[in-house]
Every structure is written in C-alpha cells, then in structure tokens.
Design a protein around this motif. Structure first.
Motif, PDB file in Angstrom:
ATOM      1  N   ASN A 182     -17.624  49.011  30.737  1.00 34.01           N
ATOM      2  CA  ASN A 182     -16.895  50.267  30.904  1.00 34.01           C
ATOM      3  C   ASN A 182     -15.388  50.044  30.783  1.00 34.01           C
ATOM      4  O   ASN A 182     -14.879  48.948  31.047  1.00 34.01           O
ATOM      5  CB  ASN A 182     -17.224  50.852  32.285  1.00 34.01           C
ATOM      6  CG  ASN A 182     -16.910  52.331  32.387  1.00 34.01           C
ATOM      7  OD1 ASN A 182     -16.200  52.881  31.550  1.00 34.01           O
ATOM      8  ND2 ASN A 182     -17.442  52.984  33.399  1.00 34.01           N
ATOM      9  N   ASP A 184     -13.251  51.074  32.753  1.00 34.39           N
ATOM     10  CA  ASP A 184     -12.650  50.839  34.072  1.00 34.39           C
ATOM     11  C   ASP A 184     -12.585  49.353  34.427  1.00 34.39           C
ATOM     12  O   ASP A 184     -11.987  48.956  35.424  1.00 34.39           O
ATOM     13  CB  ASP A 184     -13.383  51.618  35.172  1.00 34.39           C
ATOM     14  CG  ASP A 184     -14.840  51.152  35.365  1.00 34.39           C
ATOM     15  OD1 ASP A 184     -15.216  50.095  34.810  1.00 34.39           O
ATOM     16  OD2 ASP A 184     -15.593  51.841  36.077  1.00 34.39           O
ATOM     17  N   HIS A 234     -12.780  57.011  28.150  1.00 36.93           N
ATOM     18  CA  HIS A 234     -13.196  57.814  29.303  1.00 36.93           C
ATOM     19  C   HIS A 234     -14.352  57.123  30.016  1.00 36.93           C
ATOM     20  O   HIS A 234     -15.462  57.050  29.486  1.00 36.93           O
ATOM     21  CB  HIS A 234     -13.611  59.223  28.851  1.00 36.93           C
ATOM     22  CG  HIS A 234     -12.523  59.961  28.134  1.00 36.93           C
ATOM     23  ND1 HIS A 234     -11.320  60.265  28.733  1.00 36.93           N
ATOM     24  CD2 HIS A 234     -12.439  60.442  26.864  1.00 36.93           C
ATOM     25  CE1 HIS A 234     -10.541  60.897  27.874  1.00 36.93           C
ATOM     26  NE2 HIS A 234     -11.197  61.015  26.717  1.00 36.93           N
ATOM     27  N   CYS A 235     -14.070  56.649  31.241  1.00 37.09           N
ATOM     28  CA  CYS A 235     -15.062  55.816  31.929  1.00 37.09           C
ATOM     29  C   CYS A 235     -16.287  56.602  32.392  1.00 37.09           C
ATOM     30  O   CYS A 235     -17.289  56.009  32.786  1.00 37.09           O
ATOM     31  CB  CYS A 235     -14.415  55.095  33.114  1.00 37.09           C
ATOM     32  SG  CYS A 235     -13.730  56.218  34.349  1.00 37.09           S
ATOM     33  N   ASN A 236     -16.234  57.924  32.329  1.00 32.37           N
ATOM     34  CA  ASN A 236     -17.363  58.742  32.773  1.00 32.37           C
ATOM     35  C   ASN A 236     -18.331  59.081  31.642  1.00 32.37           C
ATOM     36  O   ASN A 236     -19.432  59.564  31.884  1.00 32.37           O
ATOM     37  CB  ASN A 236     -16.852  60.049  33.394  1.00 32.37           C
ATOM     38  CG  ASN A 236     -15.878  60.777  32.484  1.00 32.37           C
ATOM     39  OD1 ASN A 236     -14.748  60.329  32.296  1.00 32.37           O
ATOM     40  ND2 ASN A 236     -16.321  61.887  31.897  1.00 32.37           N
ATOM     41  N   LEU A 237     -17.939  58.820  30.392  1.00 29.89           N
ATOM     42  CA  LEU A 237     -18.773  59.209  29.250  1.00 29.89           C
ATOM     43  C   LEU A 237     -19.501  58.017  28.640  1.00 29.89           C
ATOM     44  O   LEU A 237     -18.936  56.927  28.513  1.00 29.89           O
ATOM     45  CB  LEU A 237     -17.916  59.866  28.160  1.00 29.89           C
ATOM     46  CG  LEU A 237     -17.247  61.207  28.474  1.00 29.89           C
ATOM     47  CD1 LEU A 237     -16.409  61.657  27.291  1.00 29.89           C
ATOM     48  CD2 LEU A 237     -18.282  62.272  28.827  1.00 29.89           C
ATOM     49  N   ASP A 251     -22.297  62.655  30.812  1.00 30.17           N
ATOM     50  CA  ASP A 251     -21.104  62.631  31.647  1.00 30.17           C
ATOM     51  C   ASP A 251     -21.527  62.297  33.072  1.00 30.17           C
ATOM     52  O   ASP A 251     -22.252  63.078  33.709  1.00 30.17           O
ATOM     53  CB  ASP A 251     -20.407  63.999  31.589  1.00 30.17           C
ATOM     54  CG  ASP A 251     -19.031  63.970  32.251  1.00 30.17           C
ATOM     55  OD1 ASP A 251     -18.790  63.069  33.082  1.00 30.17           O
ATOM     56  OD2 ASP A 251     -18.207  64.847  31.943  1.00 30.17           O
ATOM     57  N   MET A 252     -21.083  61.160  33.581  1.00 29.74           N
ATOM     58  CA  MET A 252     -21.499  60.719  34.917  1.00 29.74           C
ATOM     59  C   MET A 252     -20.863  61.557  36.028  1.00 29.74           C
ATOM     60  O   MET A 252     -21.253  61.438  37.180  1.00 29.74           O
ATOM     61  CB  MET A 252     -21.172  59.243  35.113  1.00 29.74           C
ATOM     62  CG  MET A 252     -22.023  58.316  34.262  1.00 29.74           C
ATOM     63  SD  MET A 252     -21.891  56.591  34.717  1.00 29.74           S
ATOM     64  CE  MET A 252     -20.230  56.205  34.199  1.00 29.74           C
ATOM     65  N   ARG A 253     -19.903  62.409  35.678  1.00 29.73           N
ATOM     66  CA  ARG A 253     -19.333  63.297  36.696  1.00 29.73           C
ATOM     67  C   ARG A 253     -20.275  64.461  36.998  1.00 29.73           C
ATOM     68  O   ARG A 253     -20.194  65.072  38.066  1.00 29.73           O
ATOM     69  CB  ARG A 253     -17.985  63.863  36.209  1.00 29.73           C
ATOM     70  CG  ARG A 253     -16.902  62.827  36.040  1.00 29.73           C
ATOM     71  CD  ARG A 253     -15.680  63.417  35.382  1.00 29.73           C
ATOM     72  NE  ARG A 253     -15.962  63.992  34.068  1.00 29.73           N
ATOM     73  CZ  ARG A 253     -15.054  64.487  33.248  1.00 29.73           C
ATOM     74  NH1 ARG A 253     -13.786  64.477  33.600  1.00 29.73           N
ATOM     75  NH2 ARG A 253     -15.396  64.989  32.071  1.00 29.73           N
ATOM     76  N   CYS A 258     -28.263  60.993  34.891  1.00 29.20           N
ATOM     77  CA  CYS A 258     -27.827  61.726  33.682  1.00 29.20           C
ATOM     78  C   CYS A 258     -28.980  62.032  32.736  1.00 29.20           C
ATOM     79  O   CYS A 258     -28.867  61.866  31.527  1.00 29.20           O
ATOM     80  CB  CYS A 258     -26.754  60.916  32.947  1.00 29.20           C
ATOM     81  SG  CYS A 258     -25.292  60.619  33.929  1.00 29.20           S
TER      82      CYS A 258
END
Length: 447
Positions: A182, A184, A234-237, A251-253, A258
């Motif tokens: 990731n 991040d 984008h660390c959420n995608l 999207d992990m948000r 998922c």
C-alpha cells in the motif's frame, strides 16, 4: 517505436543462461525496486536473485551501468500440508519491493501459501583492535592487557546479508496469486483465488479479510480472483480482476468487507463473436495501475486494454497482442496454452505499454502514436550489445523476408513475466530460464 528508427536504439545483454532447462531454474517473476537500481527475480526452485545496476564507468561517463548479480538466496522450500495431503510448491509467485526507509532494502516474496519479508543489508567494514578479544575473537588473558586502545573500523570485501524479518503464514486457503504494498507503506494485501487479505507489515499473526467471493456452496462458484493491486496514491483504493474478464475497484472507506465494489469495469460481449472459448480468453491474467493512478492496464489472452478509472462502460484503448491466434484456439486449448497467464507493464511516463507473447516475442504499444512493435528475446536472434530487429508474424498470403509463419511459432517459448524500470527505458524480460535486460541505447523515449 517505428520499425526502422527507434527500436534500433535498444541494445541488450542477457544475464542468466543455461544450456539446458531444469524446472527449478524457470523464472516465475521479475520486479524492479522503486529507484530501478535493483531488480529481483524469483524462480520455480524458490530462489530469489537480486541484480544491481553498476554505477556509470569512469572511462565511459555516458554509458549506462549494467545489471550484475548482487545477491542470491533461498526464499522458500517445498512443504507438505499434512491435513490436506497437499504438496506446497516452493515456486516464487510474486516479489514486491518496499519503499526504502534507510540504507537497507526490503522485499516481500510469496509462494502459494506463505509470504516472507526479507531485509537486504551491506557490510563493507569490520571492527578491529578489541581490548579483551584477539583477532580470532577469543578472550585474552586479562593479565596481558597493559593498555587500552580504541577499536577501529577497517575496510573489508563487500558482504550482502539477507535475513528473514517476518513470516506471514496461514492467511490463505487457496493459492496466492498477487501481493501489493500500500502507498501508506504500513500495510499490504495478498490475494488468492477467492479472498483478499490486508496485512500490517509489523504483524504476522493476523490479517483482515477485505474481499471474500467464496459462495456458501462451492457448486455455485462462477469466477475466481486472478490479480489485485493497490492504487499508487490513494491508500483506500484497490482493484481486483476476475476470470470473467471484469475489474472491480473497491474503496476500503465504504466498509470493512469490500464485497460490494465501488466501480465495475466490464466490456459487454459481442454476441456475434461468442464461442466455446469466449469465457476462457476473456479471463484477466494481470492488472496494473498506471503511475499517475488515472488508468488501469488489463491483460487477457488475446488483448491488452487500458481503462480510465472514470469510465466503467468500456476501455479507452484496446490493443491486439496476437490476434492471429484466434483461429488456433482449439489446439491452444488442447495443449493448455490457452490458460497461460501473461503479465503487462507500463513505462515510467505511462505512454508505452508492454506485454509478452509466444515464440519469445514481446509486444510494445505506443499510446500516443498508436504504433506497435514485436521484438524477440532469444539467443538465436541477438547477441549482447546487438540491435533488436522488429519481428512480424504472417498469417497467410505473401511472406516477406524474415517474417515468421503463425504455424511455425513455438508455444513452449513464452514471455509471461516482464518488468519496466520506473523512470528509464530499461526492461527486464523473463524467457523461461533466461533473464534479458534491454535498454534504449540513446536513452530517449521509446516513442
């Protein structure tokens, strides 16, 4: 990438070669690190070989450094699952470099079941002049110590040490097909046929399941996960591809699990061209985000497609890799070649894409000029420092000199694994047990 100009600027040298092929020596993955100075390859024997780019020569300041073997280590050993009576191959399925935090380098390697984190460090000095130890490391007789001295660091031959830092086991029931670090720099994901897990790089005893497509009844199974990758910024995608030819952006948000994708990228099938092989050849074997994060590259059996993240209905570009095989699908099904999983790669500026084919051919497509070229990675066609000549496959009718007939293609020689240097026009091509490095001699763009 015109046939008479730019492709002639590419010269090459191969680094790894044997006169005969043993199964263990077949290269199964290749990956440049973030600077492109290191290139790691994994093979079916569970070994990882790291190549390092030499610094530019003082005699030839404009010559590009070559890649030479930096370190070799055994990453995985064959294992046996006694509960399921299954052999676990040592073959390295994927290697991913971690962004460099200090002088050491780190990479993740995985076989079908177990992911390992390796640390690669250099040592070129050793301490000498201890007060209480002699040169061999034995304790001195204290009565002989009459004065104190300050130990000093003396130069020594460079030693590259590789040590396992973490082992991430027991996370997958099915075969791991991809891992992705990731943005991040703290987490990574691993995907098998039916599930995707999220791991923290510092925690080995647990992972979080973020995708699970396993049906309650396995008889209802219609598709499997074939590849997955995190978005570069984008660390959420993240995206994962399926054997049905679709890409799902998640999207992990949105939720912890998922299973419900945010976007589905799927090209409607043309009913007129439907055949027995349609579903097999539409299976996506590899998916890669562009460096910009705007596009996705997806490879199926006959084509490579570029998708815009903002447009789900159809790909913005479709390139035919080897359309001349469409009439050969029956024999390719019989010899299992139709199930080969070809990878794809972007160049550093996302303007050229590359993927492999049969007969040791690989293809490059220029997105700006729409020109394409077929090149060959083999000893027969080229020698180190030689200029690569474009190749052409003819289906029938008039044959030009140097053309190769589709009937004489060697389907045992296949380029499945490729990698592109993150910033320069240097590519790595794995051809069975040989690794070829090609580079643009003029160091200009390939298009």
């Amino acid at each position: 990438m015109g046939e008479d100009t730019d492709t002639r600027k590419i010269n090459h040298g191969f680094l790894r070669d044997h006169n005969y092929v043993t199964e263990a020596d077949i290269i199964s993955t290749a990956e440049f690190n973030h600077t492109g100075d290191l290139l790691a390859t994994g093979d079916k024997g569970g070994r990882v070989v790291i190549f390092q780019r030499e610094s530019e020569s003082k005699n030839e300041p404009y010559s590009q450094g070559e890649y030479n073997v930096y370190s070799t280590f055994q990453s995985h050993e064959p294992e046996f699952d006694y509960l399921k009576s299954l052999e676990i191959e040592e073959k390295i399925n994927k290697i991913k470099w971690l962004p460099q935090q200090n002088a050491a380098h780190s990479l993740l390697s995985t076989n079908d079941k177990t992911i390992k984190l390796w640390k690669i460090t250099e040592r070129d000095k050793r301490p000498e002049g201890y007060n209480l130890k002699d040169e061999e490391g034995k304790l001195k007789d204290l009565s002989t110590v009459t004065s104190l001295q300050v130990p000093v660091l003396k130069p020594m031959d460079l030693m590259v040490e590789v040590s396992p830092r973490r082992i991430f086991a027991n996370g997958h029931t099915y075969h791991v097909n991809s891992i992705s670090v990731n943005s991040d720099c703290e987490t990574y994901m691993s995907a098998d046929d039916l599930r995707i897990n999220l791991w923290h790089l510092a925690i080995t005893d647990r992972s979080f399941n973020i995708v699970d497509i396993k049906p309650a009844n396995m008889e209802d199974l219609t598709e499997v996960i074939t590849a997955s990758e995190f978005h570069p910024h984008h660390c959420n995608l993240f995206v994962y591809s399926s054997s049905k030819g679709s890409l799902r952006l998640c999207d992990m948000r949105a939720s912890a699990l998922c299973d419900k994708h945010s976007k589905l990228y799927e090209e409607p099938e043309d009913p007129s061209s439907r055949s027995f092989f349609s579903e097999i050849i539409s299976s996506v074997s590899d998916v890669k985000f562009s460096h910009s994060g705007r596009y996705m590259l997806a490879r199926d059996y006959l084509t490579v497609k570029v998708w815009d993240l903002n447009m789900e209905t159809r790909p913005v570009e479709t390139y035919q890799v080897h359309d001349y095989l469409r009439s050969k699908l029956c024999s390719l099904y019989e010899n299992d070649c139709i199930f080969d999983k070809f990878e794809c790669a972007w160049n550093g500026s996302d303007s050229v894409i590359m993927t492999g084919a049969y007969n040791n051919f690989f293809r490059m497509f220029d997105r700006n000029t729409k020109r394409d070229v077929t090149l060959e990675a083999s000893r027969e066609s080229s020698k180190p420092r030689a200029i690569l000549k474009p190749r052409r496959v003819c289906v029938g009718g008039k044959r030009r000199k140097d053309d190769i007939s589709v009937d004489s293609l060697d389907f045992t020689k296949k380029i499945l694994h490729t990698a592109w240097h993150p910033t320069e026009n240097i590519i790595a091509i794995a051809a069975t047990n040989n690794l070829y490095i090609f580079q643009d001699k003029m160091n200009s763009d390939m298009h």
